[in-house]
Design an enzyme around this catalytic site. Sequence first.
Site, PDB file in Angstrom:
ATOM      1  N   CYS A 112      88.715  68.068 141.984  1.00  0.00           N
ATOM      2  CA  CYS A 112      88.486  67.702 140.571  1.00  0.00           C
ATOM      3  C   CYS A 112      87.201  68.302 139.993  1.00  0.00           C
ATOM      4  O   CYS A 112      87.005  68.294 138.782  1.00  0.00           O
ATOM      5  CB  CYS A 112      88.462  66.192 140.416  1.00  0.00           C
ATOM      6  N   HIS A 249      84.092  63.768 134.225  1.00  0.00           N
ATOM      7  CA  HIS A 249      85.453  63.863 134.756  1.00  0.00           C
ATOM      8  C   HIS A 249      86.168  62.539 134.522  1.00  0.00           C
ATOM      9  O   HIS A 249      85.651  61.471 134.855  1.00  0.00           O
ATOM     10  CB  HIS A 249      85.364  64.194 136.258  1.00  0.00           C
ATOM     11  N   ASN A 279      93.985  60.948 135.268  1.00  0.00           N
ATOM     12  CA  ASN A 279      93.117  61.904 135.964  1.00  0.00           C
ATOM     13  C   ASN A 279      93.877  63.228 136.129  1.00  0.00           C
ATOM     14  O   ASN A 279      94.866  63.286 136.858  1.00  0.00           O
ATOM     15  CB  ASN A 279      92.736  61.314 137.328  1.00  0.00           C
TER      16      ASN A 279
HETATM   17  O1  UT7 Z   1      89.160  62.629 140.964  1.00  0.00           O
HETATM   18  C1  UT7 Z   1      88.791  61.739 141.944  1.00  0.00           C
HETATM   19  C2  UT7 Z   1      89.974  60.861 142.230  1.00  0.00           C
HETATM   20  N1  UT7 Z   1      89.870  59.521 142.632  1.00  0.00           N
HETATM   21  C3  UT7 Z   1      89.137  58.541 142.067  1.00  0.00           C
HETATM   22  O2  UT7 Z   1      88.286  58.699 141.249  1.00  0.00           O
HETATM   23  C4  UT7 Z   1      89.479  57.176 142.564  1.00  0.00           C
HETATM   24  C5  UT7 Z   1      88.291  56.266 142.679  1.00  0.00           C
HETATM   25  N2  UT7 Z   1      88.735  54.903 142.935  1.00  0.00           N
HETATM   26  C6  UT7 Z   1      89.269  54.136 141.962  1.00  0.00           C
HETATM   27  O3  UT7 Z   1      89.373  54.541 140.822  1.00  0.00           O
HETATM   28  C7  UT7 Z   1      89.660  52.722 142.321  1.00  0.00           C
HETATM   29  O4  UT7 Z   1      89.269  52.444 143.666  1.00  0.00           O
HETATM   30  C8  UT7 Z   1      91.212  52.471 142.191  1.00  0.00           C
HETATM   31  C9  UT7 Z   1      91.590  52.463 140.705  1.00  0.00           C
HETATM   32  C10 UT7 Z   1      91.988  53.527 142.922  1.00  0.00           C
HETATM   33  C11 UT7 Z   1      91.575  51.098 142.767  1.00  0.00           C
HETATM   34  O5  UT7 Z   1      90.833  50.097 142.122  1.00  0.00           O
HETATM   35  P1  UT7 Z   1      90.094  48.975 142.987  1.00  0.00           P
HETATM   36  O6  UT7 Z   1      89.493  48.035 142.027  1.00  0.00           O
HETATM   37  O7  UT7 Z   1      89.171  49.676 143.938  1.00  0.00           O
HETATM   38  O8  UT7 Z   1      91.300  48.285 143.715  1.00  0.00           O
HETATM   39  P2  UT7 Z   1      91.562  48.130 145.272  1.00  0.00           P
HETATM   40  O9  UT7 Z   1      91.945  49.426 145.860  1.00  0.00           O
HETATM   41  O10 UT7 Z   1      90.409  47.374 145.873  1.00  0.00           O
HETATM   42  O11 UT7 Z   1      92.817  47.187 145.268  1.00  0.00           O
HETATM   43  C12 UT7 Z   1      92.749  45.847 144.781  1.00  0.00           C
HETATM   44  C13 UT7 Z   1      94.145  45.260 144.873  1.00  0.00           C
HETATM   45  C14 UT7 Z   1      94.820  45.485 146.226  1.00  0.00           C
HETATM   46  O12 UT7 Z   1      95.569  44.336 146.509  1.00  0.00           O
HETATM   47  P3  UT7 Z   1      95.069  43.275 147.590  1.00  0.00           P
HETATM   48  O13 UT7 Z   1      94.929  44.044 148.867  1.00  0.00           O
HETATM   49  O14 UT7 Z   1      93.753  42.778 147.066  1.00  0.00           O
HETATM   50  O15 UT7 Z   1      96.146  42.272 147.591  1.00  0.00           O
HETATM   51  C15 UT7 Z   1      95.769  46.636 145.968  1.00  0.00           C
HETATM   52  O16 UT7 Z   1      96.876  46.625 146.820  1.00  0.00           O
HETATM   53  O17 UT7 Z   1      94.999  45.885 143.913  1.00  0.00           O
HETATM   54  C16 UT7 Z   1      96.184  46.366 144.552  1.00  0.00           C
HETATM   55  N3  UT7 Z   1      96.657  47.552 143.849  1.00  0.00           N
HETATM   56  C17 UT7 Z   1      97.484  47.477 142.796  1.00  0.00           C
HETATM   57  N4  UT7 Z   1      98.046  46.440 142.157  1.00  0.00           N
HETATM   58  C18 UT7 Z   1      98.829  46.720 141.105  1.00  0.00           C
HETATM   59  C19 UT7 Z   1      96.370  48.835 144.114  1.00  0.00           C
HETATM   60  N5  UT7 Z   1      96.998  49.643 143.235  1.00  0.00           N
HETATM   61  C20 UT7 Z   1      97.700  48.810 142.422  1.00  0.00           C
HETATM   62  C21 UT7 Z   1      98.530  49.035 141.305  1.00  0.00           C
HETATM   63  N6  UT7 Z   1      99.064  47.978 140.679  1.00  0.00           N
HETATM   64  N7  UT7 Z   1      98.795  50.280 140.849  1.00  0.00           N
END
Ligand code: UT7
Length: 322
Positions: A112, A249, A279
Amino acid sequence: MIYTKIMGTGSYVPSKVLTNEDLKRYVETSDEWIQSRTGIKERHIVTEEGTTDLAYEASIKAIEDAGINKDDIDLVVVATVTPDNYFPGVSNLLQARLGLKEIMTFDINAACSGFIYALNVADKMIKSGAYNNALVVGAETLTRLTDWRDRNTCVLFGDAAGAMIVSKSEENKIQDIICGSRGDVDDLLISKNIKIKDPEVNEVSKQDHIHMKGAEVFKFATRILPKTVNELLDRNNITLDDLDYMVAHQANERIISKAAKDLKFGMDKMFLNIHKYGNTSSASVPLAIDEAIKTNVLKKGDKFITVAFGGGLTWGGALIEL
Ligand code: UT7
């Protein structure tokens, strides 16, 4: 002394829109979760088009915007992690599609952060005196690598291209660019190459998807964005007050607002268009800069920093005056 400036910009997104509601057909998710955790409402995705097609449309607009004769372009650099082929590169195909002279063209992969890497290379090649006018593009069809059953990643990405004409100038407009990388944490965000197996068997493995440790990438991003901005400010003896805007970004609105908060930079001066496109990897920065210029958010004479991070890990930032 040879300086550089942005002569024109252009961008393009495919017409098909995939909303958060649409994604509920593939994974257990909700519009509320996606919007509150990322800021994304919808993204554009390709159906038939390839990365070169998106790059072509964005480039045409940038060339028109710059008012440059195509024959005067003597360098093409394309940042992409989703080229249409292993070879030839997108930049190579673009040369023919645009009807450019038989000039030097090459692709760059820095995830990215790719566009800032491409801009850095083109900027330095012009400043060396060897080139005059570069077409610099960030183009991606990241949804081709998307695992539509993985809700952790499939809600995040979209397809797009952004392009810039960067030219030799008497005024110092592209004032500084820094890039960095570390490859010891490649498992945080990766999509593996196809493995050609034993020639006896001659079996080709399937294309891999995107794998991401979201929380760790989030932590890295919120640390590296302010660090890169501060490094650019220090190197150029300026402060945040000297900036009219910042274009980060577009990976996650929460990453951008956390970086703004830590820097003590107003969110009202942080450009955001993630809600419309998600993204778009290498395309994210030039797509955002083009939109900021075309909507008059960024005006001639404005000074801004653009900053990005991505898989690898990689990162980069540029201090630019329009
Ligand atoms: O260009 C670089 C690319 N990448 C990035 O910039 C990504 C950087 N990271 C992020 O943006 C965030 O970490 C995410 C948006 C990917 C995830 O957000 P988060 O607040 O860190 O959520 P998490 O991964 O801690 O997940 C929290 C909960 C989990 O459930 P449990 O285990 O607490 O029951 C996930 O399974 O949210 C769940 N979850 C979802 N729920 C509904 C994960 N994805 C989804 C979804 N819809 N799409």
